[in-house]
Design a protein around this motif. Sequence first.
Motif, PDB file in Angstrom:
ATOM      1  N   LEU A 115       0.831  -1.199   0.000  1.00  0.00           N
ATOM      2  CA  LEU A 115       0.000   0.000   0.000  1.00  0.00           C
ATOM      3  C   LEU A 115       0.871   1.257   0.000  1.00  0.00           C
ATOM      4  CD1 LEU A 115      -2.833   1.417   0.505  1.00  0.00           C
ATOM      5  CD2 LEU A 115      -2.217   1.295   2.907  1.00  0.00           C
ATOM      6  N   SER A 116       1.886   1.264   0.838  1.00  0.00           N
ATOM      7  CA  SER A 116       2.739   2.445   0.974  1.00  0.00           C
ATOM      8  C   SER A 116       3.511   2.745  -0.301  1.00  0.00           C
ATOM      9  CB  SER A 116       3.710   2.254   2.128  1.00  0.00           C
ATOM     10  OG  SER A 116       3.007   2.068   3.322  1.00  0.00           O
ATOM     11  N   SER A 117       3.985   1.714  -0.986  1.00  0.00           N
ATOM     12  CA  SER A 117       4.752   1.960  -2.203  1.00  0.00           C
ATOM     13  C   SER A 117       3.874   2.536  -3.309  1.00  0.00           C
ATOM     14  CB  SER A 117       5.434   0.677  -2.677  1.00  0.00           C
ATOM     15  OG  SER A 117       4.477  -0.289  -3.026  1.00  0.00           O
ATOM     16  N   VAL A 118       2.628   2.093  -3.406  1.00  0.00           N
ATOM     17  CA  VAL A 118       1.715   2.641  -4.407  1.00  0.00           C
ATOM     18  C   VAL A 118       1.360   4.084  -4.069  1.00  0.00           C
ATOM     19  CG1 VAL A 118      -0.614   2.448  -5.358  1.00  0.00           C
ATOM     20  CG2 VAL A 118       0.783   0.416  -5.096  1.00  0.00           C
ATOM     21  N   VAL A 119       1.083   4.346  -2.788  1.00  0.00           N
ATOM     22  CA  VAL A 119       0.722   5.699  -2.365  1.00  0.00           C
ATOM     23  C   VAL A 119       1.890   6.657  -2.577  1.00  0.00           C
ATOM     24  CG1 VAL A 119       0.119   7.098  -0.359  1.00  0.00           C
ATOM     25  CG2 VAL A 119      -1.074   4.963  -0.771  1.00  0.00           C
ATOM     26  N   ALA A 120       3.114   6.236  -2.235  1.00  0.00           N
ATOM     27  CA  ALA A 120       4.281   7.088  -2.428  1.00  0.00           C
ATOM     28  C   ALA A 120       4.509   7.392  -3.903  1.00  0.00           C
ATOM     29  CB  ALA A 120       5.521   6.433  -1.823  1.00  0.00           C
ATOM     30  N   SER A 121       4.270   6.431  -4.756  1.00  0.00           N
ATOM     31  CA  SER A 121       4.427   6.642  -6.196  1.00  0.00           C
ATOM     32  C   SER A 121       3.411   7.665  -6.714  1.00  0.00           C
ATOM     33  CB  SER A 121       4.258   5.317  -6.922  1.00  0.00           C
ATOM     34  OG  SER A 121       4.349   5.493  -8.304  1.00  0.00           O
TER      35      SER A 121
ATOM     36  N   LEU B 218      -9.750   4.677  -6.121  1.00  0.00           N
ATOM     37  CA  LEU B 218      -8.686   4.019  -6.870  1.00  0.00           C
ATOM     38  C   LEU B 218      -8.538   2.605  -6.332  1.00  0.00           C
ATOM     39  CD1 LEU B 218      -6.437   4.356  -8.994  1.00  0.00           C
ATOM     40  CD2 LEU B 218      -4.938   5.052  -7.152  1.00  0.00           C
ATOM     41  N   ASP B 219      -8.769   1.620  -7.183  1.00  0.00           N
ATOM     42  CA  ASP B 219      -8.624   0.221  -6.788  1.00  0.00           C
ATOM     43  C   ASP B 219      -7.189  -0.197  -7.107  1.00  0.00           C
ATOM     44  OD1 ASP B 219      -9.122  -2.359  -5.964  1.00  0.00           O
ATOM     45  OD2 ASP B 219      -9.937  -2.964  -7.909  1.00  0.00           O
ATOM     46  N   ILE B 220      -6.387  -0.422  -6.067  1.00  0.00           N
ATOM     47  CA  ILE B 220      -4.981  -0.747  -6.291  1.00  0.00           C
ATOM     48  C   ILE B 220      -4.715  -2.245  -6.305  1.00  0.00           C
ATOM     49  CG2 ILE B 220      -4.235   1.442  -5.299  1.00  0.00           C
ATOM     50  CD1 ILE B 220      -3.362  -0.127  -2.832  1.00  0.00           C
ATOM     51  N   SER B 221      -5.770  -3.049  -6.275  1.00  0.00           N
ATOM     52  CA  SER B 221      -5.560  -4.493  -6.275  1.00  0.00           C
ATOM     53  C   SER B 221      -4.925  -4.962  -7.585  1.00  0.00           C
ATOM     54  CB  SER B 221      -6.877  -5.229  -6.026  1.00  0.00           C
ATOM     55  OG  SER B 221      -7.793  -4.920  -7.060  1.00  0.00           O
ATOM     56  N   GLY B 222      -5.145  -4.268  -8.678  1.00  0.00           N
ATOM     57  CA  GLY B 222      -4.507  -4.613  -9.944  1.00  0.00           C
ATOM     58  C   GLY B 222      -3.083  -4.099 -10.057  1.00  0.00           C
ATOM     59  N   ILE B 223      -2.729  -3.125  -9.218  1.00  0.00           N
ATOM     60  CA  ILE B 223      -1.391  -2.535  -9.273  1.00  0.00           C
ATOM     61  C   ILE B 223      -0.417  -3.343  -8.441  1.00  0.00           C
ATOM     62  CG2 ILE B 223      -0.058  -0.449  -8.760  1.00  0.00           C
ATOM     63  CD1 ILE B 223      -2.621   1.140  -9.183  1.00  0.00           C
ATOM     64  N   ILE B 224      -0.857  -3.815  -7.270  1.00  0.00           N
ATOM     65  CA  ILE B 224       0.066  -4.509  -6.360  1.00  0.00           C
ATOM     66  C   ILE B 224       0.157  -5.979  -6.668  1.00  0.00           C
ATOM     67  CG2 ILE B 224      -0.177  -2.872  -4.511  1.00  0.00           C
ATOM     68  CD1 ILE B 224      -2.162  -4.762  -3.184  1.00  0.00           C
TER      69      ILE B 224
ATOM     70  N   SER C  28       5.252   4.903   7.184  1.00  0.00           N
ATOM     71  CA  SER C  28       5.675   4.016   6.109  1.00  0.00           C
ATOM     72  C   SER C  28       5.778   4.755   4.778  1.00  0.00           C
ATOM     73  CB  SER C  28       4.683   2.851   6.003  1.00  0.00           C
ATOM     74  OG  SER C  28       5.044   1.995   4.969  1.00  0.00           O
ATOM     75  N   VAL C  29       4.792   5.591   4.468  1.00  0.00           N
ATOM     76  CA  VAL C  29       4.796   6.302   3.184  1.00  0.00           C
ATOM     77  C   VAL C  29       5.882   7.374   3.167  1.00  0.00           C
ATOM     78  CG1 VAL C  29       3.470   7.850   1.710  1.00  0.00           C
ATOM     79  CG2 VAL C  29       2.390   5.832   2.665  1.00  0.00           C
ATOM     80  N   LYS C  30       6.003   8.140   4.243  1.00  0.00           N
ATOM     81  CA  LYS C  30       6.989   9.218   4.266  1.00  0.00           C
ATOM     82  C   LYS C  30       8.413   8.678   4.261  1.00  0.00           C
ATOM     83  CE  LYS C  30       4.070  12.805   6.085  1.00  0.00           C
ATOM     84  NZ  LYS C  30       3.810  13.802   7.128  1.00  0.00           N
ATOM     85  N   GLY C  31       8.608   7.446   4.682  1.00  0.00           N
ATOM     86  CA  GLY C  31       9.921   6.834   4.577  1.00  0.00           C
ATOM     87  C   GLY C  31      10.299   6.502   3.147  1.00  0.00           C
ATOM     88  N   MET C  32       9.312   6.444   2.243  1.00  0.00           N
ATOM     89  CA  MET C  32       9.562   6.142   0.839  1.00  0.00           C
ATOM     90  C   MET C  32       9.654   7.391  -0.025  1.00  0.00           C
ATOM     91  SD  MET C  32       7.091   2.894   0.309  1.00  0.00           S
ATOM     92  CE  MET C  32       7.209   1.472   1.379  1.00  0.00           C
ATOM     93  N   LEU C  33       9.482   8.562   0.572  1.00  0.00           N
ATOM     94  CA  LEU C  33       9.582   9.818  -0.162  1.00  0.00           C
ATOM     95  C   LEU C  33      10.984  10.401   0.010  1.00  0.00           C
ATOM     96  CD1 LEU C  33       6.159  11.446   0.779  1.00  0.00           C
ATOM     97  CD2 LEU C  33       6.774  10.348  -1.366  1.00  0.00           C
TER      98      LEU C  33
END
Length: 148
Positions: free
Chosen positions: A30-36, A142-148, A106-111
């Motif tokens: 989740l965090s990697s998709v949100v950070a992107s 946004l359905d991220i089930s297809g992204i992850i 988690s998200v801010k650690g990826m920015l």
Amino acid sequence: MNKTTFMGNAQNADRKWYVIDATDISLGRLSSVVASILRGKNKPTFTPHADMGDFVIVINADKVKLTGKKATDKKYRHHSQYPGGLKETTAGALRDTASWKLIELSVKGMLPKNTLGRAQGMKLHVYGGAEHNHAAQNPEALDISGII
């Protein structure tokens, strides 16, 4: 024929609002998709040195999934700068008490760790329940089930 490279900036960024439901989604995925999305890497106009990203609302943060033994073994530490001021909590306890903080960390650690990364992190809004107060911005789900 124009052979110049497009360089985006904050003034010509086309910003959208997205709502992501975190129910039963692994925290890291989740965090990697949100950070992107916050950085704008999902757009063809991505510019590394400009804030081109979109706004993200994460709902149901209480129901995010921690895989393996992360709920008991993963530790979050911070210090109060006083002697003996080291505070420690587990990821499971943080999810139960302040789930918004778990996702934000988690998200801010990826920015990026600079002024640009802090500006991109300000566009993240996390809520523990299913309600949010950003209906006026007309966010799209946004359905991220297809992204992850």
